[in-house]
Design an enzyme around this catalytic site. Sequence first.
Site, mmCIF file in Angstrom:
data_model
loop_
_atom_site.group_PDB
_atom_site.id
_atom_site.type_symbol
_atom_site.label_atom_id
_atom_site.label_comp_id
_atom_site.label_asym_id
_atom_site.label_seq_id
_atom_site.Cartn_x
_atom_site.Cartn_y
_atom_site.Cartn_z
ATOM 1 N N HIS A 3 0.700 -1.276 0.014
ATOM 2 C CA HIS A 3 -0.174 0.155 0.153
ATOM 3 C C HIS A 3 0.994 1.388 0.219
ATOM 4 O O HIS A 3 2.043 1.089 0.275
ATOM 5 C CB HIS A 3 -0.760 0.055 1.157
ATOM 6 C CG HIS A 3 -0.284 0.395 2.527
ATOM 7 N ND1 HIS A 3 0.118 -0.778 3.278
ATOM 8 C CD2 HIS A 3 0.019 1.471 3.310
ATOM 9 C CE1 HIS A 3 0.843 -0.235 4.318
ATOM 10 N NE2 HIS A 3 0.627 0.950 4.201
ATOM 11 N N TYR A 34 -15.723 27.665 18.198
ATOM 12 C CA TYR A 34 -15.684 28.856 17.337
ATOM 13 C C TYR A 34 -17.096 29.137 16.820
ATOM 14 O O TYR A 34 -17.519 30.182 16.999
ATOM 15 C CB TYR A 34 -14.613 28.763 16.365
ATOM 16 C CG TYR A 34 -14.549 30.064 15.588
ATOM 17 C CD1 TYR A 34 -13.788 31.256 16.079
ATOM 18 C CD2 TYR A 34 -15.006 30.256 14.216
ATOM 19 C CE1 TYR A 34 -13.733 32.441 15.167
ATOM 20 C CE2 TYR A 34 -15.108 31.577 13.384
ATOM 21 C CZ TYR A 34 -14.426 32.535 14.168
ATOM 22 O OH TYR A 34 -14.204 33.731 13.643
ATOM 23 N N HIS A 82 0.604 5.829 1.062
ATOM 24 C CA HIS A 82 -0.006 6.746 1.781
ATOM 25 C C HIS A 82 0.297 8.062 0.773
ATOM 26 O O HIS A 82 1.503 8.231 0.493
ATOM 27 C CB HIS A 82 0.474 6.863 3.171
ATOM 28 C CG HIS A 82 -0.186 5.918 4.064
ATOM 29 N ND1 HIS A 82 -0.977 6.151 4.900
ATOM 30 C CD2 HIS A 82 0.549 4.606 4.491
ATOM 31 C CE1 HIS A 82 -1.311 4.765 5.467
ATOM 32 N NE2 HIS A 82 -0.072 4.030 5.344
ATOM 33 N N GLN A 139 -20.174 32.480 18.106
ATOM 34 C CA GLN A 139 -20.300 33.663 17.259
ATOM 35 C C GLN A 139 -21.616 34.411 17.864
ATOM 36 O O GLN A 139 -22.596 33.846 18.670
ATOM 37 C CB GLN A 139 -20.974 33.247 15.853
ATOM 38 C CG GLN A 139 -19.907 32.472 14.992
ATOM 39 C CD GLN A 139 -18.624 33.492 14.767
ATOM 40 O OE1 GLN A 139 -18.573 34.425 14.169
ATOM 41 N NE2 GLN A 139 -17.562 33.037 15.491
#
Length: 135
Positions: A63, A125, A65, A129
């Site tokens: 494999h 976050y 990545h 608001q």
Amino acid sequence: MKQASYRRGRHSVTGLYTHLVFVTKYRRKVFTSEHIEYMREVCQGVAKKMNFRLIQLNGESDHIHALIEYPPKLSISQIVNSLKGVSSRMLRKKYDLKPHVDHLWSPSYFAVSCGGAPLAKIKQYIENQATPSSP
């Protein structure tokens, strides 16, 4: 800590990063370090042609990545199809893998977005608001 570099377009500023994993068909142990190095070069060429960045690529015998940064006009599936198709074709051509492998890659892949702030921070976050009050 290094500040993220953003891709700037006419109408957008983006920082789209994805970690991709491709496995060989039937997890056959096909690759050597030479194959991985060549695949890095090939994928770098694909990235340049398609206008995305290959930040890192490495792998093992069955494999690979890859970490990429890409523009919003490209889909992950377009990128994956190009990387797998071109790398398969070029590896088979250069290393004559035909007698050993019917199909180089499994048709599946793994992709996960990465980079930027952790989800919990983004959620916090947005939650914090200042919602405007009703008139």
